[in-house]
Design an enzyme around this catalytic site. Structure first.
Site, PDB file in Angstrom:
ATOM      1  N   LYS A 252       0.873  -1.122  -0.075  1.00  0.00           N
ATOM      2  CA  LYS A 252      -0.041   0.165   0.223  1.00  0.00           C
ATOM      3  C   LYS A 252       0.961   1.196  -0.017  1.00  0.00           C
ATOM      4  CE  LYS A 252      -4.464   0.677  -0.136  1.00  0.00           C
ATOM      5  NZ  LYS A 252      -5.613  -0.120  -0.372  1.00  0.00           N
TER       6      LYS A 252
HETATM    7  P1  NAD Z   1     -12.729   7.704  -3.139  1.00  0.00           P
HETATM    8  O1  NAD Z   1     -11.668   8.502  -2.786  1.00  0.00           O
HETATM    9  O2  NAD Z   1     -13.083   7.645  -4.679  1.00  0.00           O
HETATM   10  O3  NAD Z   1     -14.009   7.759  -2.162  1.00  0.00           O
HETATM   11  C1  NAD Z   1     -13.897   8.086  -0.838  1.00  0.00           C
HETATM   12  C2  NAD Z   1     -15.504   8.488  -0.500  1.00  0.00           C
HETATM   13  O4  NAD Z   1     -15.544   8.201   1.082  1.00  0.00           O
HETATM   14  C3  NAD Z   1     -15.793  10.106  -0.767  1.00  0.00           C
HETATM   15  O5  NAD Z   1     -17.123  10.117  -0.961  1.00  0.00           O
HETATM   16  C4  NAD Z   1     -15.401  10.602   0.488  1.00  0.00           C
HETATM   17  O6  NAD Z   1     -16.094  11.828   0.432  1.00  0.00           O
HETATM   18  C5  NAD Z   1     -15.818   9.758   1.658  1.00  0.00           C
HETATM   19  N1  NAD Z   1     -14.807   9.815   2.800  1.00  0.00           N
HETATM   20  C6  NAD Z   1     -13.775   9.885   2.868  1.00  0.00           C
HETATM   21  N2  NAD Z   1     -13.225  10.001   4.237  1.00  0.00           N
HETATM   22  C7  NAD Z   1     -14.523   9.950   4.689  1.00  0.00           C
HETATM   23  C8  NAD Z   1     -14.951   9.897   6.134  1.00  0.00           C
HETATM   24  N3  NAD Z   1     -13.934  10.055   7.190  1.00  0.00           N
HETATM   25  N4  NAD Z   1     -16.105   9.802   6.585  1.00  0.00           N
HETATM   26  C9  NAD Z   1     -17.259   9.393   5.677  1.00  0.00           C
HETATM   27  N5  NAD Z   1     -16.808   9.646   4.145  1.00  0.00           N
HETATM   28  C10 NAD Z   1     -15.563   9.871   3.841  1.00  0.00           C
HETATM   29  O7  NAD Z   1     -12.124   6.195  -2.521  1.00  0.00           O
HETATM   30  P2  NAD Z   1     -12.492   4.837  -2.753  1.00  0.00           P
HETATM   31  O8  NAD Z   1     -11.384   4.199  -3.790  1.00  0.00           O
HETATM   32  O9  NAD Z   1     -13.922   4.682  -3.145  1.00  0.00           O
HETATM   33  O10 NAD Z   1     -12.092   3.992  -1.403  1.00  0.00           O
HETATM   34  C11 NAD Z   1     -12.983   3.935  -0.491  1.00  0.00           C
HETATM   35  C12 NAD Z   1     -12.621   2.767   0.301  1.00  0.00           C
HETATM   36  O11 NAD Z   1     -12.581   1.612  -0.330  1.00  0.00           O
HETATM   37  C13 NAD Z   1     -11.334   2.729   0.989  1.00  0.00           C
HETATM   38  O12 NAD Z   1     -11.318   2.286   2.237  1.00  0.00           O
HETATM   39  C14 NAD Z   1     -10.518   2.006  -0.148  1.00  0.00           C
HETATM   40  O13 NAD Z   1      -9.051   1.496   0.648  1.00  0.00           O
HETATM   41  C15 NAD Z   1     -11.505   0.972  -0.058  1.00  0.00           C
HETATM   42  N6  NAD Z   1     -11.288   0.104  -1.588  1.00  0.00           N
HETATM   43  C16 NAD Z   1     -11.307   0.854  -2.571  1.00  0.00           C
HETATM   44  C17 NAD Z   1     -10.974   0.216  -3.828  1.00  0.00           C
HETATM   45  C18 NAD Z   1     -11.073   0.886  -5.380  1.00  0.00           C
HETATM   46  O14 NAD Z   1     -10.810   0.158  -6.202  1.00  0.00           O
HETATM   47  N7  NAD Z   1     -11.098   2.092  -5.416  1.00  0.00           N
HETATM   48  C19 NAD Z   1     -10.774  -1.322  -3.832  1.00  0.00           C
HETATM   49  C20 NAD Z   1     -10.782  -1.869  -2.510  1.00  0.00           C
HETATM   50  C21 NAD Z   1     -10.961  -1.094  -1.462  1.00  0.00           C
END
Ligand code: NAD
Length: 416
Positions: free
Chosen positions: A106
């Protein structure tokens, strides 16, 4: 998030629970607990007004026994080395649970992309890519998007790495734009995987997704796409949130309208036809399926008792603490753990990497079919393990994954 919350301590606590149940030796525990490499870089970025800002970033490789390290890069003001270490460890178990030949990694950069211009972000990304180029590469460590990073950021990393090599290396990152070797289906992959495992869980619990009420925390790549896909499945999206706050409507939202609103206004909290609430209240609204899709440590012993969902499908990494896991398990709530629920993202990243290495690309239908086969197989294996040990699915998934990594370690032996 609790003040004292430390994601790495939580990841180790989850690891120990599974290691105890597996009867893993102390030597093996010591080996699997520690990240293999932790790189911290401090580097200068020229901002648009001409001043130089020093920026700190991290890349951690937790384990590479089963293949190259794989994991996203996040850009947030709060990211810490311990957070990145936890996320890298979860990536190792995630790749093992779905049976793809990767280890876990990561990355994180302490910055606030919301207050940076595109030019500043590009300079930051290119310099960070150069700083970590001593450990990343298509056969060693392959980054991908995570919180606040996207296909454009991956394109800059791919270009920077390629310039240094003197030829194009698409396989150095995944989650790239299609035009430079990205994969069909990668954008929707994480949420598609969440949908597949939720379908399987609902089937086992004998309830229909059609008409089920869904609440989602986070409205980005994971949460925003999940809203669209679950809505298409016939679910009612009753609550969503982003960093600006939460909105609730028991009649359900049309995610397309919310996505448009967010694109135009930047926040969800300015949406009118809804009851407004805090970021965390969306976790506690009446619903059948809760999808935490934002950040770590949001379901704790403080609020677990107030969660009303029958299924918690963890699109985010690390949203539930071990204490909350016990409370949810005891009240019959099925938690589909992060390392299984959101593994669709890394699985299609794996497809992207395979396609880049062979320079031969698959269509969307093939991607979705292969993803479904892998997610269903992993879900069944985890559910079987949990049934066998009368434990929750997190412990089942961790046992399955850790046993696979331990076996690979055993068979490779200790060098020299
Ligand atoms: P992103 O940046 O696209 O979206 C994050 C969202 O969460 C946004 O809407 C933001 O406003 C909101 N957010 C951020 N911090 C917050 C908080 N403290 N409280 C409430 N809302 C909050 O990110 P993403 O890629 O969608 O990732 C979100 C989660 O999913 C993370 O934990 C990430 O590790 C996990 N994840 C993402 C992927 C991927 O392919 N993008 C894959 C596996 C896991």
């Amino acid at each position: 998030m609790q003040q004292s919350f430390n994601p790495y301590e939580m990841a180790v606590q989850q690891f120990e629970l599974a290691a105890d149940k597996l009867g893993l030796s102390e030597d093996m525990r010591e080996l699997l607990r520690k990240p293999k490499r932790e790189l911290t870089v401090n580097f200068p970025v020229r901002m648009d007004d001409g001043h130089i800002q020093m920026v700190t970033g991290y890349r951690v490789q937790h384990n590479v026994t089963r293949g190259p390290a794989k994991g996203g890069i996040r850009y947030t003001p709060e990211v810490t080395l311990d957070e990145v270490k936890a996320l890298a460890m979860w990536m190792t178990w995630k790749c093992a649970v779905v049976g793809i030949p990767y280890g876990g990694a990561k990355g994180g950069v302490i910055c606030d992309p919301k207050h940076m211009t595109s030019a500043e972000l590009e300079r930051l990304t290119r310099r960070f890519a150069t700083e970590i180029s001593i450990i990343i590469g298509p056969h060693s460590d392959i980054p991908a998007p995570d919180v606040n990073t996207n296909a454009q950021v991956m394109a800059w990393i791919m270009d920077t790495y390629s310039m240094d090599q003197g030829y194009s290396v698409p396989a150095v990152v995944t989650g790239k734009p299609l035009s430079i070797g990205g994969s069909e289906g990668r954008n929707d992959a994480t949420a598609t995987g969440v949908l597949f495992v939720t379908r399987s869980a609902a089937k086992r619990m004998e309830f229909l997704l059609q008409g089920a009420r869904v609440s989602i925390q986070g409205f980005g790549n994971a949460g925003g796409v999940a809203a669209r896909l679950f809505h298409n499945e016939g679910c009612k999206i009753v609550a969503v949130s982003d960093t600006s706050g939460g909105i609730y409507n028991e009649d359900g939202f049309d995610p397309a309208v919310l996505l448009r609103h967010k694109a135009e206004h930047g926040t969800l909290s300015s949406y009118s036809n809804a009851q407004h609430m805090s970021i965390h209240d969306v976790l506690e609204v009446p619903c059948d399926i809760l999808i935490p899709a934002a950040t770590e440590g949001v379901i704790t012993e403080e609020n677990a008792d107030r969660i009303q969902a029958r299924i918690v499908a963890e699109a985010a990494n690390g949203p539930t603490t071990p204490e909350a896991d016990v409370i949810l398990f005891n009240k019959g709530c099925v938690v589909i753990p992060d390392i299984l629920a959101n593994a669709g993202g890394v699985t299609v990243s794996y497809f992207e990497w395979v396609q880049d290495l062979q320079s031969f690309f698959w269509d969307n239908e093939e991607i979705t079919h292969r993803l479904e086969v892998i997610m269903n197989r992993a879900f069944d294996a985890v559910a079987e393990k949990a049934d066998e040990y009368h434990c929750d699915m997190r412990l089942g998934a961790n046992m399955l994954a850790i046993a696979r990594v331990a076996e690979s370690t055993q068979v490779r032996g200790i060098y020299p």
